[in-house]
Design an enzyme around this catalytic site. Sequence first.
Site, PDB file in Angstrom:
ATOM      1  N   THR A   1     -64.792 -17.973  35.325  1.00 51.50           N
ATOM      2  CA  THR A   1     -66.048 -18.368  35.965  1.00 51.50           C
ATOM      3  C   THR A   1     -66.625 -17.129  36.657  1.00 51.50           C
ATOM      4  O   THR A   1     -67.298 -16.336  36.016  1.00 51.50           O
ATOM      5  CB  THR A   1     -65.837 -19.535  36.947  1.00 51.50           C
TER       6      THR A   1
ATOM      7  N   LYS B   1     -57.008 -17.799  35.584  1.00 52.71           N
ATOM      8  CA  LYS B   1     -58.356 -17.493  36.034  1.00 52.71           C
ATOM      9  C   LYS B   1     -58.466 -17.856  37.504  1.00 52.71           C
ATOM     10  O   LYS B   1     -57.735 -18.697  38.018  1.00 52.71           O
ATOM     11  CB  LYS B   1     -59.401 -18.238  35.212  1.00 52.71           C
TER      12      LYS B   1
ATOM     13  N   THR C   1     -60.048 -23.624  42.053  1.00 46.18           N
ATOM     14  CA  THR C   1     -60.607 -23.043  40.843  1.00 46.18           C
ATOM     15  C   THR C   1     -59.570 -22.152  40.166  1.00 46.18           C
ATOM     16  O   THR C   1     -59.907 -21.329  39.362  1.00 46.18           O
ATOM     17  CB  THR C   1     -61.837 -22.228  41.166  1.00 46.18           C
TER      18      THR C   1
ATOM     19  N   ASN D   1     -70.979 -16.395  46.785  1.00 48.46           N
ATOM     20  CA  ASN D   1     -70.816 -17.803  47.106  1.00 48.46           C
ATOM     21  C   ASN D   1     -72.061 -18.434  47.703  1.00 48.46           C
ATOM     22  O   ASN D   1     -72.201 -19.653  47.713  1.00 48.46           O
ATOM     23  CB  ASN D   1     -69.616 -17.984  48.043  1.00 48.46           C
TER      24      ASN D   1
ATOM     25  N   THR E   1     -76.701 -21.329  41.630  1.00 51.19           N
ATOM     26  CA  THR E   1     -77.994 -20.953  41.085  1.00 51.19           C
ATOM     27  C   THR E   1     -77.983 -19.601  40.394  1.00 51.19           C
ATOM     28  O   THR E   1     -78.960 -19.223  39.785  1.00 51.19           O
ATOM     29  CB  THR E   1     -79.059 -20.928  42.207  1.00 51.19           C
TER      30      THR E   1
END
Length: 474
Positions: free
Chosen positions: A203, A232, A243, A469, A474
């Site tokens: 990501t 990851k 994550t 962050n 967006t």
Amino acid sequence: MAFRTSPTNLTRLIVRPTTWQSLPNNVRHYSAPMDGSIPAAKQKYIPTSGTYPKGFLVSGTHVGVKPTNKSTPDLAFLASETPCAAAAVFTKNKFQAAPVTVSREMLKRRKNTGVRSVIINSGCANAVTGKGGLEDAEKMGAEADRCFDLPSDGKGGSTIVMSTGVIGQRLPIQKILHKIPSAYDSLGSSHDHWLATARAICTTDTFPKLVSRTFSLPSSPSIEYRMAGMTKGAGMIHPNMATLLGMIVTDAPVAPSLLPSLLTNAVNKSFNSISIDGDTSTNDTVALLANGAAGGQEITSDTSVDYASFQKTLSEFATDLAKLVVRDGEGATKFVTIRVTESPSEVGARKIASTIAKSPLVKTALYGKDANWGRILCATGYSQISEPGMPETEVSEIVPEKTSVSFIPSDGSPELKLLVNGEPESVDETRAAEILEHEDLEILIKLGGGQEEAVVWTCDFSHEYVTINGDYRT
């Protein structure tokens, strides 16, 4: 490195974060470049070749889970040519992502046997998505299972499902299901296949994290066993098993009943010993698969020499993978080892090291190359204080008059003592600045009260962490 804009613009950025979008070229110094290329400083962590376990095939396929992703692989498929023994550790966050629930139930139902594959999407975490999210995770596993075209064994699905990305959004499930057969058709065993698969689970990572190696077992010294893994994670990292995802596979023969303990022991020394920002994700999952394709005597007892040997290999391997996560911390410029020694207990030492690793004041001082050891002592001192309203606990690890703190340089030069038995040293600020210029640094805390120790790996906090962050969605 200086921040990318003037103090005036920095003030404007803090007041109105969206104005960052108007900065020239949207430059990010320490995060993944906008074009998806790998920063030059991170190229050294990417293997140019590998030795991969027999009987495992992998692929990385582009789906476009996030509409902005036009070409990068974001669907990873790992399959074994024969049914595997498998185990996994999962996040302890109370809000657990749908794939965590589905995968845990699958492994429990199968008693860690007969697992055929792992399917992972990046770009969407499928977390806090209700019943629909659970259905989507089940559909991903079922579609992967269909690719093998095998008769049912009556135990349900045989695929571990993982997802990573933004929380609270539903998967574009039809797009994913449509591409799973293509991902299966693309399976291969080359280094390029493994690297593409590692890239597909990223990501905010700036580089794919892939490790492989060979090893032997005492009972079968002539057999070359292989282990490979990928992970990851770059932010929301303070596992308690963010994550953070990981897959480790081996062609060594290990009894299914032993895999959970082997993996838990390895994870406690590796993935549970790293911290980037103190946040534990909804999706943390690390899976271990063993298909026995290399042959030899199966490990069936946790008291055997083979078990001990495999445990050592697995723990060291998982540690190498976990360190790559820290080296890719969002906006990080330093890799920091925090070592607490001479503690009455390993648990107490770990709590202290973990608290220091999470301290924003320690981490920002490291980024600023400021030898502000008072922040380290402060974090050490409050590490075992009970939260307000919670029962008080007796703290025996920390005795200020016996505590010492040093910086250990990465170039092998002598340590820089900052505090010795509770007494501050006269710190050579020039020498301290030289040490803090290095990418790698060790902070050593000696408690002077025992023989136990613990290590936690972490990184610094930079301006870039806030930028990444602040605009993540967006």
